[in-house]
Design an enzyme around this catalytic site. Structure first.
Site, short mmCIF file in Angstrom:
data_model
loop_
_atom_site.label_atom_id
_atom_site.label_comp_id
_atom_site.label_asym_id
_atom_site.label_seq_id
_atom_site.Cartn_x
_atom_site.Cartn_y
_atom_site.Cartn_z
N LYS A 11 0.86 -1.08 0.13
CA LYS A 11 -0.09 -0.06 -0.06
C LYS A 11 1.08 1.17 -0.07
O LYS A 11 2.00 1.17 0.24
CB LYS A 11 -0.92 -0.16 1.27
CG LYS A 11 -2.07 -1.10 1.19
CD LYS A 11 -2.84 -1.01 2.42
CE LYS A 11 -3.81 -2.31 2.42
NZ LYS A 11 -5.02 -1.99 3.61
N TYR A 51 -12.52 -2.34 -3.18
CA TYR A 51 -13.05 -2.31 -1.81
C TYR A 51 -14.48 -2.09 -1.78
O TYR A 51 -14.78 -1.59 -0.66
CB TYR A 51 -12.23 -1.11 -1.01
CG TYR A 51 -11.04 -1.64 -0.57
CD1 TYR A 51 -10.66 -2.82 0.31
CD2 TYR A 51 -9.56 -0.98 -0.73
CE1 TYR A 51 -9.50 -3.18 0.71
CE2 TYR A 51 -8.48 -1.00 -0.33
CZ TYR A 51 -8.26 -2.62 0.67
OH TYR A 51 -7.29 -2.77 1.11
N ARG A 87 -2.25 -14.22 4.99
CA ARG A 87 -3.17 -13.54 5.96
C ARG A 87 -2.26 -13.57 7.40
O ARG A 87 -2.21 -12.61 7.99
CB ARG A 87 -4.31 -14.16 6.15
CG ARG A 87 -5.37 -13.94 5.09
CD ARG A 87 -5.85 -12.51 4.58
NE ARG A 87 -6.62 -11.96 5.84
CZ ARG A 87 -7.07 -10.72 5.81
NH1 ARG A 87 -7.25 -10.03 4.65
NH2 ARG A 87 -8.07 -10.69 6.72
N ASN A 114 -2.06 0.47 6.53
CA ASN A 114 -1.42 -0.67 7.14
C ASN A 114 -0.77 -1.71 6.23
O ASN A 114 -0.52 -2.73 6.26
CB ASN A 114 -2.50 -1.50 8.02
CG ASN A 114 -3.64 -1.78 6.96
OD1 ASN A 114 -3.43 -1.85 5.79
ND2 ASN A 114 -4.60 -2.79 7.35
N HIS A 117 -2.26 -5.43 1.74
CA HIS A 117 -3.42 -6.28 1.68
C HIS A 117 -3.34 -7.77 1.23
O HIS A 117 -2.49 -7.89 0.38
CB HIS A 117 -4.48 -5.82 0.38
CG HIS A 117 -5.44 -6.44 -0.17
ND1 HIS A 117 -6.79 -6.40 0.52
CD2 HIS A 117 -5.46 -7.35 -1.23
CE1 HIS A 117 -7.38 -7.55 -0.25
NE2 HIS A 117 -6.78 -8.04 -1.12
N GLU A 128 -9.75 -10.70 -7.39
CA GLU A 128 -8.79 -9.60 -7.35
C GLU A 128 -7.77 -9.86 -8.15
O GLU A 128 -7.11 -8.66 -8.71
CB GLU A 128 -8.41 -9.65 -5.93
CG GLU A 128 -9.43 -9.19 -4.79
CD GLU A 128 -9.12 -9.40 -3.41
OE1 GLU A 128 -7.86 -9.87 -2.92
OE2 GLU A 128 -9.75 -9.02 -2.71
#
Ligand code: ATP
Ligand code: MG
Length: 140
Positions: A11, A51, A87, A114, A117, A128
């Site tokens: 990000k 999103y 994750r 953060n 993703h 995605e």
């Protein structure tokens, strides 16, 4: 366990701080292989589509503004159990709750900024990946 592919975004908070390589090092050390990668400036429409599931949340506007505020690096990661594994490697959404050694614990600035993703299911990983890569962009 099956070999899977997941979708990742490094990000804007990370690209602005020149952390692309540092994030990639954590990804590779975890045994995930970067099989496609490109640096892009997302359009507002791309970020809103990406999103869309959060469009009713109070932070949606802030999230979209953030995602288009600087370049991002979109990636496809491949490996055993890649979706759940990434994750885990990312850590909790809020870096205050992220485990030691995770990307968000190491680098994230806040729950919004953060750093990464990662897809949360096999179905979303496929959707995605297809939003940003053609099949022949991905070389395993
Ligand atoms: P991502 O989908 O980016 O991998 P995630 O699955 O851990 O993150 P989600 O609940 O899907 O978390 O939220 C999507 C993103 O929206 C978060 O990564 C974060 O950037 C932003 N976000 C989530 N909650 C908040 C909040 N309370 N305030 C500001 N931004 C938030
Ligand atoms: Mg999510």
């Amino acid at each position: 366990m099956a070999t899977e592919r997941t979708f990742s975004i490094i990000k804007p908070d990370a690209t602005k701080r020149n952390l692309t390589g540092a994030v990639n090092a954590v990804i590779e050390e975890a045994g995930l292989r970067i099989v496609a990668q490109k640096r892009i400036l997302m359009t507002r429409a791309q970020a809103e589509t990406f999103y869309a599931v959060h469009s009713e949340r109070p932070f949606f506007g802030e999230l979209v503004d953030f995602m288009i505020s600087a370049p991002v690096v979109v990636q496809v990661l491949e490996g055993e159990n890649a979706i759940a594994k990434y994750r885990e490697v990312m850590g909790a959404t809020n870096p205050a709750n992220a485990a030691e050694g995770t990307i968000r614990k190491k680098f994230a600035l806040s729950v919004g900024e953060n750093t990464v993703h990662g897809s949360d299911s096999a179905e979303n990983a496929q959707i995605e990946i297809a939003q940003f890569f053609a099949g022949n962009d991905i070389v395993g």
